[in-house]
Design a protein around this motif. Structure first.
Motif, short mmCIF file in Angstrom:
data_model
loop_
_atom_site.label_atom_id
_atom_site.label_comp_id
_atom_site.label_asym_id
_atom_site.label_seq_id
_atom_site.Cartn_x
_atom_site.Cartn_y
_atom_site.Cartn_z
N ALA A 1 0.83 -1.21 0.00
CA ALA A 1 0.00 0.00 0.00
C ALA A 1 0.87 1.26 0.00
CB ALA A 1 -0.93 -0.01 1.21
N LEU A 2 1.94 1.25 0.76
CA LEU A 2 2.83 2.42 0.78
C LEU A 2 3.53 2.63 -0.55
CD1 LEU A 2 4.47 2.09 4.30
CD2 LEU A 2 3.09 4.01 3.50
N LEU A 3 3.90 1.54 -1.20
CA LEU A 3 4.63 1.65 -2.46
C LEU A 3 3.71 1.83 -3.66
CD1 LEU A 3 7.26 -1.18 -1.88
CD2 LEU A 3 7.54 1.28 -1.52
N HIS A 4 2.42 1.62 -3.46
CA HIS A 4 1.46 1.64 -4.57
C HIS A 4 1.40 3.00 -5.27
CE1 HIS A 4 -1.86 0.41 -7.01
NE2 HIS A 4 -2.65 1.34 -6.52
N GLU A 5 1.66 4.03 -4.57
CA GLU A 5 1.57 5.37 -5.17
C GLU A 5 2.82 5.74 -5.95
OE1 GLU A 5 -1.29 6.99 -5.06
OE2 GLU A 5 -2.08 5.31 -3.91
N GLY A 6 3.64 4.75 -6.28
CA GLY A 6 4.86 5.02 -7.04
C GLY A 6 6.02 5.46 -6.19
N MET A 7 5.85 5.38 -4.89
CA MET A 7 6.92 5.79 -3.98
C MET A 7 8.04 4.76 -3.99
SD MET A 7 4.86 7.23 -0.70
CE MET A 7 6.36 7.86 0.05
N GLU A 8 9.23 5.23 -3.71
CA GLU A 8 10.37 4.36 -3.48
C GLU A 8 10.90 4.72 -2.10
OE1 GLU A 8 13.25 4.57 -6.63
OE2 GLU A 8 11.80 3.91 -8.13
N LEU A 9 10.88 3.74 -1.21
CA LEU A 9 11.28 3.97 0.16
C LEU A 9 12.38 3.01 0.56
CD1 LEU A 9 7.68 4.25 1.68
CD2 LEU A 9 9.25 6.14 1.20
N THR A 10 13.13 3.38 1.58
CA THR A 10 14.16 2.48 2.10
C THR A 10 13.51 1.48 3.05
OG1 THR A 10 14.65 3.85 4.02
CG2 THR A 10 15.91 4.31 1.98
N GLN A 11 14.25 0.44 3.36
CA GLN A 11 13.77 -0.55 4.32
C GLN A 11 13.46 0.13 5.66
OE1 GLN A 11 16.00 -4.28 4.77
NE2 GLN A 11 16.01 -3.88 6.97
N PRO B 1 19.69 6.75 -4.25
CA PRO B 1 20.45 7.90 -4.75
C PRO B 1 20.84 8.89 -3.65
CG PRO B 1 18.14 8.07 -5.39
CD PRO B 1 18.33 6.73 -4.74
N ARG B 2 20.18 8.80 -2.49
CA ARG B 2 20.48 9.71 -1.38
C ARG B 2 21.51 9.14 -0.41
NH1 ARG B 2 14.56 9.32 -1.24
NH2 ARG B 2 15.04 7.86 0.41
N ASP B 3 21.73 7.81 -0.47
CA ASP B 3 22.62 7.16 0.49
C ASP B 3 23.12 5.85 -0.12
OD1 ASP B 3 23.91 5.92 2.59
OD2 ASP B 3 22.22 6.06 3.98
N ALA B 4 24.36 5.82 -0.53
CA ALA B 4 24.91 4.65 -1.22
C ALA B 4 24.94 3.41 -0.35
CB ALA B 4 26.33 4.96 -1.72
N ARG B 5 24.76 3.55 0.97
CA ARG B 5 24.79 2.39 1.88
C ARG B 5 23.47 1.65 1.90
NH1 ARG B 5 25.99 5.53 7.08
NH2 ARG B 5 24.57 6.85 5.94
N SER B 6 22.43 2.21 1.30
CA SER B 6 21.12 1.56 1.37
C SER B 6 20.50 1.46 -0.02
CB SER B 6 20.19 2.34 2.31
OG SER B 6 19.88 3.61 1.77
N GLN B 7 19.36 0.80 -0.06
CA GLN B 7 18.62 0.63 -1.30
C GLN B 7 17.22 1.21 -1.12
OE1 GLN B 7 18.72 -3.66 -1.42
NE2 GLN B 7 20.36 -3.65 -2.92
N THR B 8 16.60 1.54 -2.24
CA THR B 8 15.19 1.90 -2.19
C THR B 8 14.40 0.71 -2.70
OG1 THR B 8 15.26 2.92 -4.38
CG2 THR B 8 15.57 4.37 -2.47
#
Length: 150
Positions: A42-52, A85-92
């Protein structure tokens, strides 16, 4: 019933929550989905890309559990990961192509389950139950904060 055999409020709520989760899993299985995945989807459904971390905070799921959930979702082709793109240590995390289409059907199936769960309730009773469960959750969240931040 004696006080020892009378279910506590916590037991009744737990029983209802387990039954809803069980029936939701059953309803979502034909779509290749699990109920535990719904808040993330549901959070990602709006086209959002979020970190873990962002997903864990937004859903209230602990980080280790979120990591396991996302690993299974990635394995099942529901989400895709890419460098942050904001933090090379993590993924979206984003929805994989085609996953969004299943969410509308999932929403319909879960709405039908909610209707079945409150069958025979009046609109006023449903509103009261919603209000009381919201207050209960808020009380418990405040208590958790008081315990972890004395």
């Amino acid at each position: 019933m004696t006080p020892l055999t009378t279910p506590s409020l916590a037991q009744l709520i737990n029983r209802a929550a387990r039954a809803l989760a069980r029936d939701a899993d059953f309803a979502l299985t034909p779509l290749g989905l699990r109920y535990a995945q719904v808040p993330v989807l549901a959070l990602l459904h709006e086209g959002m890309e979020l970190t873990q971390k962002e997903l864990a905070e937004a859903t209230g799921i602990e980080q280790p559990s979120m990591a396991q959930l996302l690993t299974r979702m990635d394995r099942d082709g529901l989400v895709r990961r890419k460098p942050n793109p904001r933090d090379a240590r993590s993924q979206t995390i984003a929805l994989a192509p085609g996953t969004g289409a299943r969410l509308n059907d999932a929403r319909d199936r879960l709405a039908a389950l909610n209707s079945r769960a409150v069958a025979g309730f009046t609109a006023e009773e449903i509103n009261t139950l919603t209000h009381l469960l919201t207050r209960l959750g808020d009380n418990l969240d405040r208590r958790k904060d008081a315990i972890t931040n004395p």
